[in-house]
Design a protein around this motif. Structure first.
Motif, PDB file in Angstrom:
ATOM      1  N   LYS A 180       0.832  -1.209   0.000  1.00  0.00           N
ATOM      2  CA  LYS A 180       0.000   0.000   0.000  1.00  0.00           C
ATOM      3  C   LYS A 180       0.861   1.251   0.000  1.00  0.00           C
ATOM      4  CE  LYS A 180      -3.731   2.233   2.580  1.00  0.00           C
ATOM      5  NZ  LYS A 180      -4.609   2.139   3.784  1.00  0.00           N
ATOM      6  N   LYS A 181       1.901   1.259   0.844  1.00  0.00           N
ATOM      7  CA  LYS A 181       2.784   2.426   0.922  1.00  0.00           C
ATOM      8  C   LYS A 181       3.566   2.600  -0.379  1.00  0.00           C
ATOM      9  CE  LYS A 181       3.352   4.615   4.039  1.00  0.00           C
ATOM     10  NZ  LYS A 181       2.768   5.922   4.463  1.00  0.00           N
ATOM     11  N   ALA A 182       4.000   1.459  -0.976  1.00  0.00           N
ATOM     12  CA  ALA A 182       4.774   1.546  -2.212  1.00  0.00           C
ATOM     13  C   ALA A 182       3.937   2.131  -3.338  1.00  0.00           C
ATOM     14  CB  ALA A 182       5.279   0.157  -2.593  1.00  0.00           C
ATOM     15  N   LYS A 183       2.674   1.744  -3.418  1.00  0.00           N
ATOM     16  CA  LYS A 183       1.803   2.289  -4.460  1.00  0.00           C
ATOM     17  C   LYS A 183       1.565   3.782  -4.256  1.00  0.00           C
ATOM     18  CE  LYS A 183      -0.579  -2.043  -5.543  1.00  0.00           C
ATOM     19  NZ  LYS A 183      -1.852  -2.784  -5.524  1.00  0.00           N
ATOM     20  N   GLU A 184       1.458   4.204  -2.998  1.00  0.00           N
ATOM     21  CA  GLU A 184       1.295   5.632  -2.713  1.00  0.00           C
ATOM     22  C   GLU A 184       2.510   6.413  -3.183  1.00  0.00           C
ATOM     23  OE1 GLU A 184       0.536   6.040   1.416  1.00  0.00           O
ATOM     24  OE2 GLU A 184      -1.477   5.140   1.342  1.00  0.00           O
ATOM     25  N   TYR A 185       3.710   5.888  -2.862  1.00  0.00           N
ATOM     26  CA  TYR A 185       4.940   6.563  -3.289  1.00  0.00           C
ATOM     27  C   TYR A 185       5.059   6.594  -4.808  1.00  0.00           C
ATOM     28  CZ  TYR A 185       6.798   6.732   1.471  1.00  0.00           C
ATOM     29  OH  TYR A 185       7.007   7.012   2.796  1.00  0.00           O
ATOM     30  N   LEU A 186       4.644   5.489  -5.460  1.00  0.00           N
ATOM     31  CA  LEU A 186       4.750   5.442  -6.919  1.00  0.00           C
ATOM     32  C   LEU A 186       3.815   6.454  -7.559  1.00  0.00           C
ATOM     33  CD1 LEU A 186       6.112   3.942  -9.266  1.00  0.00           C
ATOM     34  CD2 LEU A 186       4.187   2.346  -9.272  1.00  0.00           C
ATOM     35  N   GLU A 187       2.610   6.599  -6.994  1.00  0.00           N
ATOM     36  CA  GLU A 187       1.663   7.579  -7.523  1.00  0.00           C
ATOM     37  C   GLU A 187       2.163   9.006  -7.337  1.00  0.00           C
ATOM     38  OE1 GLU A 187      -1.946   6.752  -5.549  1.00  0.00           O
ATOM     39  OE2 GLU A 187      -2.389   4.898  -6.656  1.00  0.00           O
ATOM     40  N   LYS A 188       2.936   9.233  -6.254  1.00  0.00           N
ATOM     41  CA  LYS A 188       3.480  10.572  -6.003  1.00  0.00           C
ATOM     42  C   LYS A 188       4.754  10.833  -6.805  1.00  0.00           C
ATOM     43  CE  LYS A 188       1.630  10.820  -1.295  1.00  0.00           C
ATOM     44  NZ  LYS A 188       1.978  10.935   0.143  1.00  0.00           N
ATOM     45  N   GLY A 189       5.227   9.817  -7.538  1.00  0.00           N
ATOM     46  CA  GLY A 189       6.411  10.000  -8.352  1.00  0.00           C
ATOM     47  C   GLY A 189       7.705   9.921  -7.572  1.00  0.00           C
ATOM     48  N   SER A 190       7.707   9.188  -6.420  1.00  0.00           N
ATOM     49  CA  SER A 190       8.920   9.067  -5.611  1.00  0.00           C
ATOM     50  C   SER A 190       9.962   8.249  -6.359  1.00  0.00           C
ATOM     51  CB  SER A 190       8.589   8.392  -4.279  1.00  0.00           C
ATOM     52  OG  SER A 190       9.763   8.128  -3.553  1.00  0.00           O
ATOM     53  N   THR A 191      11.193   8.667  -6.252  1.00  0.00           N
ATOM     54  CA  THR A 191      12.300   7.934  -6.894  1.00  0.00           C
ATOM     55  C   THR A 191      12.725   6.714  -6.089  1.00  0.00           C
ATOM     56  OG1 THR A 191      13.901   9.382  -5.763  1.00  0.00           O
ATOM     57  CG2 THR A 191      13.159  10.050  -7.955  1.00  0.00           C
ATOM     58  N   ASN A 192      12.173   6.577  -4.885  1.00  0.00           N
ATOM     59  CA  ASN A 192      12.546   5.454  -4.019  1.00  0.00           C
ATOM     60  C   ASN A 192      11.819   4.161  -4.409  1.00  0.00           C
ATOM     61  OD1 ASN A 192      14.100   4.560  -1.825  1.00  0.00           O
ATOM     62  ND2 ASN A 192      12.292   4.555  -0.492  1.00  0.00           N
ATOM     63  N   VAL A 193      10.789   4.251  -5.283  1.00  0.00           N
ATOM     64  CA  VAL A 193       9.991   3.100  -5.699  1.00  0.00           C
ATOM     65  C   VAL A 193       9.807   3.136  -7.201  1.00  0.00           C
ATOM     66  CG1 VAL A 193       7.783   1.924  -5.456  1.00  0.00           C
ATOM     67  CG2 VAL A 193       8.751   3.122  -3.506  1.00  0.00           C
ATOM     68  N   ASP A 194       9.892   1.965  -7.836  1.00  0.00           N
ATOM     69  CA  ASP A 194       9.575   1.868  -9.259  1.00  0.00           C
ATOM     70  C   ASP A 194       8.627   0.693  -9.485  1.00  0.00           C
ATOM     71  OD1 ASP A 194      11.122  -0.406  -9.049  1.00  0.00           O
ATOM     72  OD2 ASP A 194      12.898   0.493  -9.952  1.00  0.00           O
ATOM     73  N   ALA A 402      10.185   0.937   8.626  1.00  0.00           N
ATOM     74  CA  ALA A 402      10.293   2.310   9.122  1.00  0.00           C
ATOM     75  C   ALA A 402      11.029   3.191   8.121  1.00  0.00           C
ATOM     76  CB  ALA A 402      11.014   2.314  10.470  1.00  0.00           C
ATOM     77  N   ASN A 403      12.154   2.697   7.603  1.00  0.00           N
ATOM     78  CA  ASN A 403      12.911   3.486   6.617  1.00  0.00           C
ATOM     79  C   ASN A 403      12.089   3.736   5.356  1.00  0.00           C
ATOM     80  OD1 ASN A 403      15.119   3.587   8.322  1.00  0.00           O
ATOM     81  ND2 ASN A 403      16.109   1.785   7.403  1.00  0.00           N
ATOM     82  N   PHE A 404      11.323   2.709   4.968  1.00  0.00           N
ATOM     83  CA  PHE A 404      10.501   2.872   3.772  1.00  0.00           C
ATOM     84  C   PHE A 404       9.395   3.901   4.010  1.00  0.00           C
ATOM     85  CE2 PHE A 404       7.148   1.433   0.800  1.00  0.00           C
ATOM     86  CZ  PHE A 404       7.860   1.544  -0.383  1.00  0.00           C
ATOM     87  N   ASP A 405       8.813   3.893   5.208  1.00  0.00           N
ATOM     88  CA  ASP A 405       7.775   4.880   5.532  1.00  0.00           C
ATOM     89  C   ASP A 405       8.315   6.303   5.482  1.00  0.00           C
ATOM     90  OD1 ASP A 405       5.793   3.028   5.812  1.00  0.00           O
ATOM     91  OD2 ASP A 405       6.025   2.814   7.990  1.00  0.00           O
ATOM     92  N   PHE A 406       9.581   6.441   5.912  1.00  0.00           N
ATOM     93  CA  PHE A 406      10.188   7.771   5.886  1.00  0.00           C
ATOM     94  C   PHE A 406      10.743   8.135   4.522  1.00  0.00           C
ATOM     95  CE2 PHE A 406      10.640   6.976  10.553  1.00  0.00           C
ATOM     96  CZ  PHE A 406       9.839   8.028  10.972  1.00  0.00           C
ATOM     97  N   GLY A 407      10.672   7.172   3.612  1.00  0.00           N
ATOM     98  CA  GLY A 407      11.132   7.463   2.261  1.00  0.00           C
ATOM     99  C   GLY A 407      12.634   7.418   2.092  1.00  0.00           C
ATOM    100  N   ILE A 408      13.343   6.760   3.026  1.00  0.00           N
ATOM    101  CA  ILE A 408      14.810   6.715   2.921  1.00  0.00           C
ATOM    102  C   ILE A 408      15.320   5.298   2.685  1.00  0.00           C
ATOM    103  CG2 ILE A 408      15.132   8.749   4.364  1.00  0.00           C
ATOM    104  CD1 ILE A 408      15.702   6.895   6.702  1.00  0.00           C
ATOM    105  N   GLY A 409      14.414   4.306   2.576  1.00  0.00           N
ATOM    106  CA  GLY A 409      14.837   2.929   2.374  1.00  0.00           C
ATOM    107  C   GLY A 409      14.160   2.324   1.168  1.00  0.00           C
TER     108      GLY A 409
END
Length: 454
Positions: A180-194, A402-409
């Motif tokens: 769920k968190k990964a899909k949210e980051y992907l929708e926001k265009g985060s470089t931490n998830v592809d 935790a690191n993934f939630d903060f966007g650093i892992g």
């Protein structure tokens, strides 16, 4: 209207009072501990009924052997036509083969035989039957131990399946959060998830669902097997009292203690010991056939035929009109050409076969005990090792989430952490299961009686 309401209320109250378990499934559920399961299984096991029938049959053989010590009465009764015989032993108007004049005769012969000495035919068969009963009793104990071992396998297998199911559910919960968190980051265009991370998490999720279904199937099969083994109908709501699979057994002894204990407890040792005595007795009983039987016998014979004159001359016997009685010391000797020798050889072959079985047991039972003991020691050492491993893997998962939630892992750390956590957590419970089953196998190998505490 009010009277109808009062009647309805009274009826409902009565129904509730008469049916305290109405709507309650808990009151119908049967909850059993491990000892309860073993006790019920021993009470309903069909193989133990078969073993008891074997004991009863051997007991009847002993009763038969004992009965040969007592007198035996043989009786023969006859009735039939016979020519008339008038006159006396000197003269008669009737001929021996005269078929014109007939009458009827009735005759009874009774022989009482009391064995005095049989050179071991009776005593050796009694000895063989007595020790044969002990062999069957030892076989029944062996089957009891087998039933108890099977119950433990089902009981611990059910616990293992439930623990593995909980592990998988735990992993799936963390995995769903990560997806769920990964899909949210992907929708926001985060470089931490592809997209590749999403594919990996989805693939792992499918694998988790597969293992979850396997765990559910294992739980259902173990519960069904336990229900069948304990003698409950398939529709019975059965559960076990133990909630967690934990290594809660006490300290264990050293290997030499178990090897020595098996000499006194293992049913197979007693089977062989009693069986050798029984077989030797059968060999001796077969050899006794070479010798005669000494006995005392009593004889009573009576016959009567109308229209036949009675003859009182002791030198003239009338088989159809007399009353005889007597007693004598007898000797019965059966001589054959090879039959007795073949029987002796056959019994000796069975005795030699059992000697080979004895050698096999003396070699393989200690090996079985050692195998179970080493498996127990291996599992005992694996438990703390796998426990530490899954604990660290859990910390890895928590940190990665935790690191993934903060966007650093990266999501890769979650995937790898969950895989290792699931594997090591499952290995921990597998080690606990192996430890418990090794102890169960050790109890069986030693001959520990079910429900008997050390």
């Amino acid at each position: 209207m009010k009277s109808l309401q009062r009647m309805a209320l009274a009826g409902l109250t009565t129904l509730l009072l008469l049916s305290p378990a109405w709507g309650s499934d808990d009151q119908k559920k049967v909850v059993l501990s491990l000892d309860d399961c073993i006790r019920d299984a021993l009470a309903t096991a069909p193989e133990l009924g078969e073993s008891q029938s074997d004991i009863d049959y051997s007991t009847s053989r002993l009763d038969e052997a004992k009965a040969y010590r007592y007198p035996r009465i043989d009786f023969l009764g006859l009735i039939g036509p016979v020519p008339q015989a008038r006159g006396n032993q000197v003269w008669s108007p009737d001929g021996v083969n005269d078929t014109n004049r007939w009458t009827w005769f009735q005759r009874g012969d009774a022989t009482l035989t009391q064995p005095l000495y049989t050179f071991g035919k009776i005593s050796e068969n009694m000895k063989a039957a007595t020790h044969g009963i002990e062999v069957d009793r030892a076989k029944k104990e062996q089957r009891r131990n087998e039933v108890a071992l099977q119950v433990k396998e089902y009981y611990y297998g059910l616990l293992l399946a439930r623990e593995l199911k909980e592990v998988i559910l735990d992993v799936r919960e963390d995995l769903d959060k990560a997806r769920k968190k990964a899909k949210e980051y992907l929708e926001k265009g985060s470089t931490n998830v592809d997209d590749l991370d999403i594919y990996k998490l989805d693939a792992f999720s499918g694998e988790v669902d597969k293992y979850l279904e396997e765990a559910k199937k294992g739980e259902a099969l173990a519960l069904a097997a336990l229900k069948s083994r304990t003698g409950f109908p398939a529709e019975t709501s059965l559960d076990i009292a133990t909630e967690r699979l934990t290594p809660d057994e006490g300290p264990v002894a050293e290997l030499p203690v178990y090897l020595e204990e098996a000499q006194a407890k293992r049913p197979e040792y007693r089977q062989i010991k009693e069986g050798l005595v029984a077989r030797q007795a059968l060999v001796d009983a077969a050899k006794a056939e070479y010798y005669p039987d000494v006995f005392i016998a009593g004889y009573l014979s009576g016959a009567y035929a109308d229209k036949r004159s009675r003859i009182d001359n002791p030198f003239v016997a009338d088989e159809f009109n007399h009353l005889w009685a007597g007693v004598a010391l007898g000797l019965k000797w059966k001589l054959d050409f090879g039959i007795t020798g073949a029987k002796v050889a056959g019994e000796q072959a069975q005795y030699n076969r059992l000697l080979s079985t004895k050698s096999y047991a003396e070699t393989n039972i200690p090996l079985q005990i050692k195998k179970a003991y080493l498996e127990m020691k291996e599992a005992e050492k694996s438990i703390p090792a796998t426990e530490e491993a899954y604990t660290n893997a859990k910390k890895w998962v928590v940190a990665a989430l935790a690191n993934f939630d903060f966007g650093i892992g990266p999501a890769k750390e979650i995937f790898e952490g969950l895989q290792n956590y699931a594997r090591m957590r499952a290995s921990y419970f597998q080690s606990v299961y192996n430890y418990k089953m090794a102890l169960a196998n050790l109890d069986y190998a030693v001959g520990q009686a079910p429900l008997e505490k050390r």
